[in-house]
Design an enzyme around this catalytic site. Structure first.
Site: not given
Lengths: 325, 336
Positions: B68, B137
């Site tokens: 990321e 999540h």
């Protein structure tokens, strides 16, 4: 470790490199003096002793190529061609500084010469050069991006992510690891399980070149081969330039942790002296070398005086430059 | 009197698929637009919201390693060289992995350089709770960035807004974070059959979704739909609620909320996510400070609980404000 094939650096070219190294040295000496006189805010990180790395690498670049560097970045940004006075101006926080006084010592940037800037978070800039190289690949410009970082940055996550991504996409990046033996205050052997940093190149599918980072010619030769590799689409290169930070980490660090004699040993191999020896061997007279150094110092002094005379930014200027409207 | 209408042909599409459609329209419009992220290309995205783009746009759509920091950093670097990158962070929760790149590099590059560069990077992230993904999540992550000047934040809650705001984000010369609510993926809507700039939604403009007289309910994404449900329940009791979806959190369209309060004098803000340090509390503080005279009742924040998003259905359902809770709060304020 791959052997570097030495290319011929002409006398004139080496004189030009020496001139730039002398300018950076004089620049940093003035910044050090300004700090001691509280003319500069916050912190600063000086480049004395590592000039051959910035100058050797950037001498192998052409217009359109880019660099990113660390908060110890004055030398790299200057080597790429940023004006001396506006660089001083930024460190002084002047309105006419490179960044209008918003960045300061740790954020010198001059996009007009390809210096994408100095990044004050360790390792944060490696992916920026990866992105610049990705753009070069997509647009077919042939431009390379050189990213300068210390041995300390080799232990932060962006090092791994950036080298891997550049490796797998075969991007034209020069990863320039300036191994100055200390990550902030800690010797490399206390922080790094395998201090043979150049060996990490293999893990990312790229060649690794270890060079004498105090010899501008050796650095240039390594850079030239890495640039050729990058431009021809073969991908990135890791260059480990062995060098030495002659000052402490920052203005507050007297560097008392260094073993006796270490500094003296490296001072004897100061990059300016190494280049002078080479020039001497090429037939350049001592008087000419002295004049070159004196001229560089005078030029830098004049730039410093100009910057000191410039006005401060207005308080309301702080609202500018955030958004594109 | 005769009226001639020349409405452009539209197609039905859902919130998930309109993401690929908006991306495709911008990739087709501007060759400087590029797109990178994990599994976005060959696999068509973890949520299948980017299907077909790799096949159509080739090298401009790139699958990345699970990196990321490199994704965001590379997007910034490419933007500095003149491209308009769209970066995908698969789940908004993973913004934590690249927080430094988002808040220290992306948000601050232009300012730190004294305005030398534009950084037109769009970061797309799947956001929010309600689908049983558990604590790492499911977070509505938009409030994490509210305190970082330099990032625009858009939170589309309908198919039409998703389409129009994502395209506007990619065209914006500033960094824009686009939060895509994954519990809205099945939502239906209509977009033009062919790319049409008339369907762009400007960043920074709220939408008055439903008009009413008695209370102003401000809500985004999943909560916008629950606020509308609450408004239906309230209508049965004779209370009419005005529902406003700000659609953009930065810059925030305060004017539209103030205009509504001149009429309703009561404010309820519904925020998915814990109550502290978010856009809901900020909106209430701002209205209380600057428009106190408009209020006939205490402005009220309805938010999720200050605990992580739990996995199990009864707990996650309870964590999310629902329509009956919103309606109950409104009734209290109306009777205040």
């Amino acid at each position: 470790m791959t052997a570097v094939q030495t290319e011929t650096v002409t006398r004139d070219r080496l004189l030009e490199m020496q001139r730039r190294m002398c300018e950076i040295r004089a620049f940093e000496d003035i910044v050090k003096d300004w700090f001691s006189r509280a003319l500069v805010r916050g912190s600063t990180h000086l480049y004395q002793g590592q000039e051959a790395v910035a100058v050797g690498i950037t001498s192998a670049l052409r217009r359109g190529d880019t660099t990113t560097c660390t908060y110890r970045g004055h030398g790299t940004v200057l080597a790429q061609g940023a004006p001396l006075d506006r660089s001083f101006g930024e460190i002084l926080g002047k309105a006419n500084g490179l960044c209008g006084g918003k960045g300061g010592s740790m954020h010198l940037a001059d996009l007009s010469v390809g210096a994408l800037g100095s990044f004050a978070i360790v390792g944060a800039h490696l992916p920026i050069s990866v992105g610049a190289a990705w753009a070069s690949q997509l647009l077919g410009t042939g431009a390379v991006s050189a990213t300068f970082f210390g041995d300390g940055a080799a232990n932060i996550g962006t090092f791994h992510e950036a080298l891997n991504l550049a490796g797998v996409w075969k991007l034209p990046v020069l990863f320039v690891l300036e191994n100055n033996l200390y990550g902030e205050y800690s010797p490399i052997t206390t922080t790094t399980a395998n201090p043979e940093l150049v060996d990490r190149a293999a893990a990312y599918g790229m060649p690794g070149l270890r060079v004498d980072g105090n010899d501008v010619v050796a650095v240039f030769d390594a850079a030239a081969s890495a640039v050729a590799r990058g431009r021809s689409g073969q991908g990135p290169t890791l260059i480990e330039a062995m060098t030495y930070r002659q000052s402490g980490h920052s203005r507050s660090d007297p560097a008392k942790y260094r073993p006796a004699g270490e500094l003296e040993g490296w001072l004897a191999r100061d990059p300016l002296t190494v280049a002078e020896r080479r020039l001497h061997d090429m037939g350049v007279e001592t008087a000419e070398l002295d004049r070159l150094r004196a001229d560089a110092e005078a030029k830098v002094r004049r730039a410093a005086e100009r910057a000191l005379s410039w006005p401060e930014p207005r308080p309301e200027d702080r609202f500018e430059d955030l958004w594109v409207h | 009197m005769t009226t001639t209408m020349t409405a452009a042909a539209t197609v039905d599409i859902n919130y998930r698929k309109v993401i690929a459609r908006a991306l495709a329209d911008e990739l087709a419009t501007d060759t400087k637009v590029v797109f990178l992220g994990e599994d976005v290309g060959a696999a068509g995205g973890a949520f299948k919201s980017t299907e077909g783009l790799k096949q159509r746009f080739g090298d401009r759509v790139r699958d990345t390693p699970i990196s990321e920091q490199a994704i965001i950093g590379a997007a910034v670097g490419a933007a500095l060289m003149g491209l308009r990158p769209v970066a995908e962070i698969m789940f908004a929760d993973f913004a934590g992995v690249c927080f430094d790149q988002l808040v220290n590099t992306l948000a601050k590059y232009r300012y730190t350089s004294g305005g030398q560069a534009r950084v037109p990077v769009t970061v797309r992230m799947a956001n929010g709770a309600g689908a049983g993904f558990g604590p790492q999540h499911s977070q509505p992550a938009e409030n994490w960035f509210l305190n970082i000047p330099g990032l625009k934040i858009v939170v589309p809650g309908t198919v039409e807004d998703m389409y129009g705001l994502l395209r506007s984000a990619i065209r914006d010369d500033n960094p824009v974070l686009v939060f895509e609510h994954k519990n809205l993926f099945a939502l239906k809507g209509r977009v033009p059959a062919e790319p049409d700039d008339a369907y762009l939604v400007p960043i920074g403009e709220a939408d008055v979704v439903r008009t009413g007289q008695d209370v102003t309910i401000v809500a985004t994404q999943q909560m916008r739909h629950r606020a509308l449900e609450a408004a239906d329940q309230l209508a049965a009791t004779g209370v009419t609620a005005e529902v406003i979806d700000p659609r953009t959190l930065v810059p925030f369209d305060l004017k539209t909320v103030v205009q509504s309060l001149r009429k309703t004098s009561r404010l309820v803000v519904v925020q998915e996510g814990p109550p502290d340090g978010g856009w809901g509390a900020t909106l209430i503080a701002s209205i209380s400070s600057h428009h106190f005279e408009l209020l006939d009742a205490p402005p009220t924040l309805i938010a999720s609980d200050p605990v992580p998003v739990p996995y199990s259905t009864p707990m996650e359902d309870a964590w999310l404000p629902d329509a009956s809770r919103i309606a109950a709060v409104v009734l209290q304020l109306v009777r205040f």
